[in-house]
Scaffold this motif. Structure first.
Motif, PDB file in Angstrom:
ATOM      1  N   ILE A  25       0.942  -1.305   0.128  1.00 12.66           N
ATOM      2  CA  ILE A  25       0.111   0.111   0.100  1.00 12.66           C
ATOM      3  C   ILE A  25       0.811   1.241   0.054  1.00 12.66           C
ATOM      4  CG2 ILE A  25      -1.635   1.429   1.076  1.00 12.66           C
ATOM      5  CD1 ILE A  25      -2.954  -1.361  -0.157  1.00 12.66           C
ATOM      6  N   TRP A  26       1.928   1.459   1.049  1.00  9.33           N
ATOM      7  CA  TRP A  26       2.722   2.419   0.775  1.00  9.33           C
ATOM      8  C   TRP A  26       3.471   2.638  -0.726  1.00  9.33           C
ATOM      9  CZ3 TRP A  26       4.035   6.944   2.438  1.00  9.33           C
ATOM     10  CH2 TRP A  26       5.219   7.335   2.330  1.00  9.33           C
ATOM     11  N   LYS A  27       3.854   1.673  -1.244  1.00  7.91           N
ATOM     12  CA  LYS A  27       4.237   1.798  -2.472  1.00  7.91           C
ATOM     13  C   LYS A  27       3.417   2.421  -3.637  1.00  7.91           C
ATOM     14  CE  LYS A  27       8.106  -1.778  -2.518  1.00  7.91           C
ATOM     15  NZ  LYS A  27       8.476  -3.032  -2.928  1.00  7.91           N
ATOM     16  N   ARG A  28       2.268   1.961  -3.452  1.00  8.08           N
ATOM     17  CA  ARG A  28       0.979   2.376  -4.306  1.00  8.08           C
ATOM     18  C   ARG A  28       0.688   3.977  -4.107  1.00  8.08           C
ATOM     19  NH1 ARG A  28      -2.054  -0.053  -8.377  1.00  8.08           N
ATOM     20  NH2 ARG A  28      -1.552  -2.309  -8.232  1.00  8.08           N
ATOM     21  N   LEU A  29       0.670   4.310  -3.042  1.00  8.98           N
ATOM     22  CA  LEU A  29       0.615   5.647  -2.445  1.00  8.98           C
ATOM     23  C   LEU A  29       1.884   6.596  -2.794  1.00  8.98           C
ATOM     24  CD1 LEU A  29      -0.443   5.320   1.186  1.00  8.98           C
ATOM     25  CD2 LEU A  29      -1.855   6.043  -0.420  1.00  8.98           C
ATOM     26  N   GLN A  30       3.002   6.024  -2.811  1.00  8.31           N
ATOM     27  CA  GLN A  30       4.201   6.937  -3.172  1.00  8.31           C
ATOM     28  C   GLN A  30       4.185   6.939  -4.827  1.00  8.31           C
ATOM     29  OE1 GLN A  30       7.329   4.382  -1.325  1.00  8.31           O
ATOM     30  NE2 GLN A  30       7.958   6.360  -0.466  1.00  8.31           N
ATOM     31  N   ALA A  31       3.718   5.882  -5.490  1.00 10.13           N
ATOM     32  CA  ALA A  31       3.896   5.873  -6.894  1.00 10.13           C
ATOM     33  C   ALA A  31       2.612   6.787  -7.748  1.00 10.13           C
ATOM     34  CB  ALA A  31       3.945   4.804  -7.525  1.00 10.13           C
ATOM     35  N   ALA A  32       1.417   7.244  -6.903  1.00 13.68           N
ATOM     36  CA  ALA A  32       0.606   7.552  -7.264  1.00 13.68           C
ATOM     37  C   ALA A  32       0.550   8.914  -8.115  1.00 13.68           C
ATOM     38  CB  ALA A  32      -0.724   7.749  -6.204  1.00 13.68           C
ATOM     39  N   TRP A  47       1.465  11.951   8.438  1.00 15.24           N
ATOM     40  CA  TRP A  47       2.606  11.345   7.983  1.00 15.24           C
ATOM     41  C   TRP A  47       3.202  11.240   6.525  1.00 15.24           C
ATOM     42  CZ3 TRP A  47       3.964   6.363   5.524  1.00 15.24           C
ATOM     43  CH2 TRP A  47       5.172   5.870   5.865  1.00 15.24           C
ATOM     44  N   LEU A  48       1.814  11.194   5.804  1.00 16.72           N
ATOM     45  CA  LEU A  48       1.806  11.218   4.428  1.00 16.72           C
ATOM     46  C   LEU A  48       2.603  12.658   3.991  1.00 16.72           C
ATOM     47  CD1 LEU A  48      -1.585   9.791   3.314  1.00 16.72           C
ATOM     48  CD2 LEU A  48       0.629   8.682   3.374  1.00 16.72           C
ATOM     49  N   ARG A  49       2.012  13.531   4.687  1.00 20.91           N
ATOM     50  CA  ARG A  49       2.488  15.050   4.315  1.00 20.91           C
ATOM     51  C   ARG A  49       4.011  15.077   4.554  1.00 20.91           C
ATOM     52  NH1 ARG A  49      -2.430  17.590   6.194  1.00 20.91           N
ATOM     53  NH2 ARG A  49      -3.510  18.490   4.509  1.00 20.91           N
ATOM     54  N   GLU A  50       4.307  14.313   5.785  1.00 22.40           N
ATOM     55  CA  GLU A  50       5.785  14.473   6.035  1.00 22.40           C
ATOM     56  C   GLU A  50       6.817  14.096   5.074  1.00 22.40           C
ATOM     57  OE1 GLU A  50       5.932  12.724  10.118  1.00 22.40           O
ATOM     58  OE2 GLU A  50       4.904  14.335  10.909  1.00 22.40           O
ATOM     59  N   ASN A  51       6.149  13.071   4.364  1.00 25.65           N
ATOM     60  CA  ASN A  51       6.996  12.109   3.349  1.00 25.65           C
ATOM     61  C   ASN A  51       6.827  12.800   2.076  1.00 25.65           C
ATOM     62  OD1 ASN A  51       8.331   9.527   4.759  1.00 25.65           O
ATOM     63  ND2 ASN A  51       6.350   9.942   5.631  1.00 25.65           N
ATOM     64  N   THR A  86     -10.226  11.881 -17.820  1.00 23.13           N
ATOM     65  CA  THR A  86      -8.785  11.873 -17.855  1.00 23.13           C
ATOM     66  C   THR A  86      -8.302  10.405 -18.589  1.00 23.13           C
ATOM     67  OG1 THR A  86      -8.295  10.745 -15.789  1.00 23.13           O
ATOM     68  CG2 THR A  86      -8.728  13.284 -15.872  1.00 23.13           C
ATOM     69  N   GLY A  87      -8.904   9.559 -18.341  1.00 26.58           N
ATOM     70  CA  GLY A  87      -8.484   8.142 -18.834  1.00 26.58           C
ATOM     71  C   GLY A  87      -7.286   7.815 -17.977  1.00 26.58           C
ATOM     72  N   GLU A  88      -6.831   8.232 -16.779  1.00 26.44           N
ATOM     73  CA  GLU A  88      -5.824   8.036 -16.066  1.00 26.44           C
ATOM     74  C   GLU A  88      -6.358   7.167 -14.780  1.00 26.44           C
ATOM     75  OE1 GLU A  88      -2.780   8.408 -16.987  1.00 26.44           O
ATOM     76  OE2 GLU A  88      -3.466   9.375 -18.965  1.00 26.44           O
ATOM     77  N   GLU A  89      -5.353   6.835 -14.165  1.00 28.56           N
ATOM     78  CA  GLU A  89      -5.582   6.043 -12.636  1.00 28.56           C
ATOM     79  C   GLU A  89      -5.491   7.096 -11.830  1.00 28.56           C
ATOM     80  OE1 GLU A  89      -3.680   2.448  -9.949  1.00 28.56           O
ATOM     81  OE2 GLU A  89      -2.240   3.664 -11.108  1.00 28.56           O
ATOM     82  N   ILE A  90      -6.624   6.829 -10.841  1.00 27.59           N
ATOM     83  CA  ILE A  90      -6.667   7.599  -9.542  1.00 27.59           C
ATOM     84  C   ILE A  90      -6.567   6.831  -8.379  1.00 27.59           C
ATOM     85  CG2 ILE A  90      -8.355   9.063  -8.313  1.00 27.59           C
ATOM     86  CD1 ILE A  90      -9.800   9.767 -10.664  1.00 27.59           C
ATOM     87  N   VAL A  91      -5.791   6.964  -7.639  1.00 26.82           N
ATOM     88  CA  VAL A  91      -5.617   6.210  -6.366  1.00 26.82           C
ATOM     89  C   VAL A  91      -6.423   6.951  -5.338  1.00 26.82           C
ATOM     90  CG1 VAL A  91      -4.043   5.380  -4.470  1.00 26.82           C
ATOM     91  CG2 VAL A  91      -3.174   5.537  -6.950  1.00 26.82           C
ATOM     92  N   TYR A  92      -7.475   6.231  -4.719  1.00 25.79           N
ATOM     93  CA  TYR A  92      -8.535   6.733  -3.815  1.00 25.79           C
ATOM     94  C   TYR A  92      -8.161   6.183  -2.538  1.00 25.79           C
ATOM     95  CZ  TYR A  92     -13.103   7.449  -1.621  1.00 25.79           C
ATOM     96  OH  TYR A  92     -14.122   7.762  -0.520  1.00 25.79           O
ATOM     97  N   ALA A  93      -7.743   6.675  -1.259  1.00 26.57           N
ATOM     98  CA  ALA A  93      -7.460   6.070  -0.375  1.00 26.57           C
ATOM     99  C   ALA A  93      -8.273   6.523   0.700  1.00 26.57           C
ATOM    100  CB  ALA A  93      -5.972   6.905   0.249  1.00 26.57           C
ATOM    101  N   VAL A  94      -8.845   5.690   1.399  1.00 32.85           N
ATOM    102  CA  VAL A  94      -9.760   5.578   2.536  1.00 32.85           C
ATOM    103  C   VAL A  94      -9.380   5.135   3.918  1.00 32.85           C
ATOM    104  CG1 VAL A  94     -11.677   5.242   0.782  1.00 32.85           C
ATOM    105  CG2 VAL A  94     -10.767   3.318   2.115  1.00 32.85           C
TER     106      VAL A  94
END
Length: 501
Positions: A25-32, A47-51, A86-94
């Protein structure tokens, strides 16, 4: 090959501690390239902001709607529309796990296939893992997860551990408390958990149920745990326990008397219990009524269990049939038909009954207008119902005065029969008098059963007054005469004015 309508990948941010994020999941968040959060109100977001992760949120949508349903509908609609545009990927985090108490994801699962948008749902630790870990119960012992915003007593089962989520504030906690109190005692111990598993923020409180809405700190990461219970006084408030007890009574290991009963042997009991309920209604005694309704319900349960033992039907078939009948015969409540008055509702009910008979192959045109009145009803009640059915097709007097003439004629015929020695003829003429009096009762809009019940109560109270006065005088019935008793009777009529003449 990329989907021309875009793609939505849903990931879970876990229960609140960044250390619990999975590596995937962390890798997905970073690559989004496009990261959207349902809400910023989650401990991991800082923590997401800090990174250095860049994201937007849907927090502004909450301010546009009065209900969570509206919020989730708008989020799902906007995500799908953006993906298609957009035809692109959206990563939706819940928060938590995408498939645990996450309505927006359920809506995406409905809408994405319809709109041709590719949807991938990945995991994430839910609050349940932390609940099992921090509260210390094993879900395999029996467990249910319920929504605090939609809680009702019919979903509660005291033999299961119950975790209630979506307890956002004290108002929701108050609603949850009131619902739980319909089954559990006020002092039953429950557990409130805030931000379970989040270092430095976690709070676990064990409190009596009545204090549930006095706890501070409710928020998005709060839950209530109701431990399972085998306490008899709690289980005894459930229909499941009643069904279990009756089945045990009828079993080979149960009660010999209950095992021997048949529909025929219980017939008298059913009638008597029904009349005892009626007595409590006349007495206006709610506590006694509660008890007698239980006795009447037992008769229903026993008859259903007898058929269950035979393999014909069970009490759940009875309940299903009743529920379906109530829904079917109340289209003005559960459908789109209007009924503004009780007469409208009754007419609709009767029309539906007729249609049900036609569907069963019954030729309603060939049925007597008097069909449907049970043979075993008490005489006055049956006469009342038979006359009402006859009147419905026009067979009736037009004025009460005409009925009174009929009563006088029947009384005269009874008087003539009394001069004879034919007991059967006298009984017949007496029946005619009673039948004509029931007819008069209809025109007076007075239920004859209620009228005779009132008179019976008056008679009992006045007679008991006579007994009381004789006891005060130190004499028995054998030591008095009819003249004295009649005098006391007239005295009772004056003293007991509240009874009426």
């Amino acid at each position: 090959m990329a989907n021309a309508n875009g793609k939505i990948t849903v990931v879970g941010l876990g229960s609140g501690d960044a250390e619990q994020l999975t590596l995937g999941i962390w890798k997905r968040l970073q690559a989004a390239k496009r990261l959207v959060l349902r809400t910023e109100q989650h401990p991991v977001v800082g923590w997401l902001r800090e990174n250095g992760l860049v994201f937007t949120t849907y927090d502004h949508v909450y301010e546009q709607h009065g209900t969570f349903e509206g919020v989730y509908e708008q989020i799902a609609a906007e995500l799908v529309a953006e993906a298609k545009t957009t035809g692109e990927e959206i990563v939706y985090a819940v928060p938590g796990h995408p498939m645990v108490a996450e309505a927006s994801v359920q809506l995406l699962r409905q809408h994405c296939p319809q709109e041709g948008v590719e949807l991938t749902v990945l995991g994430g630790e839910s609050f349940l893992e932390q609940a099992f870990l921090r509260l210390g119960f094993d879900p395999v012992d029996g467990f249910q997860l319920l929504d605090g915003c939609a809680l009702n007593r019919y979903t509660l089962n005291p033999q299961l551990h119950t975790v209630i989520t979506q307890v956002f504030d004290t108002y929701t906690a108050s609603d949850v408390k009131l619902t739980l109190m319909e089954l559990y005692p006020d002092d039953y111990e429950v557990v409130v958990g805030h931000e379970l598993g989040v270092a430095g923020a976690e709070s676990i409180l064990r409190i009596p149920l009545y204090e549930l809405d006095r706890v501070e700190g409710y928020g998005n990461l709060s839950l209530v745990w109701v431990p399972k219970s085998e306490r008899e006084h709690i289980r005894n408030r459930t229909f499941a326990r009643l069904h279990e007890i009756v089945s045990i009574l009828r079993s080979p290991e149960g009660c010999p008397w209950d095992r021997e009963q048949t529909h025929a042997s219980l017939r008298k009991n059913l009638i008597e219990e029904a009349y005892e309920v009626i007595e409590t209604i006349e007495e206006d005694d709610p506590a006694h009524m509660c008890e007698e309704l239980g006795d009447l319900l037992l008769q229903v349960m026993l008859h259903a269990q007898i058929e269950d033992d035979e393999g014909s039907f069970n009490v759940f078939d009875v309940i299903q049939g009743l529920n379906e009948k109530l829904l079917r015969r109340h289209p003005h409540v559960f459908g789109d038909i209007s009924a503004q008055t009780a007469d409208d509702a009754l007419a609709s009910w009767q029309a539906i009954k007729q249609e049900e008979k036609r569907q069963k192959g019954i030729d309603v045109e060939q049925q007597s207008a008097l069909d449907g009145v049970p043979r075993e009803l008490p005489g006055l009640m049956r006469a009342w119902k038979l006359q009402k059915k006859a009147a419905a097709v026009g067979f009736d007097w037009s004025r009460a005065e005409e009925v009174w003439v009929s009563v006088e004629q029947e009384l005269a015929e009874l008087k003539e029969a009394m001069a004879e020695s034919d007991r059967e003829h006298q009984k017949e003429e007496l029946g005619d008098v009673l039948f004509s009096l029931v007819n008069l009762a209809r025109f007076l809009k007075a239920d004859p059963e209620e009228a005779i019940a009132l008179t019976n109560r008056k008679f009992i109270q006045r007679f008991e007054y006579i007994e009381q006065q004789l006891r005060l005088k130190g004499v028995s019935f054998a030591q008095t005469d009819l003249i004295e008793m009649e005098s006391l009777w007239q005295e009772a009529k004056k003293v007991l004015k509240n009874i009426g003449d």
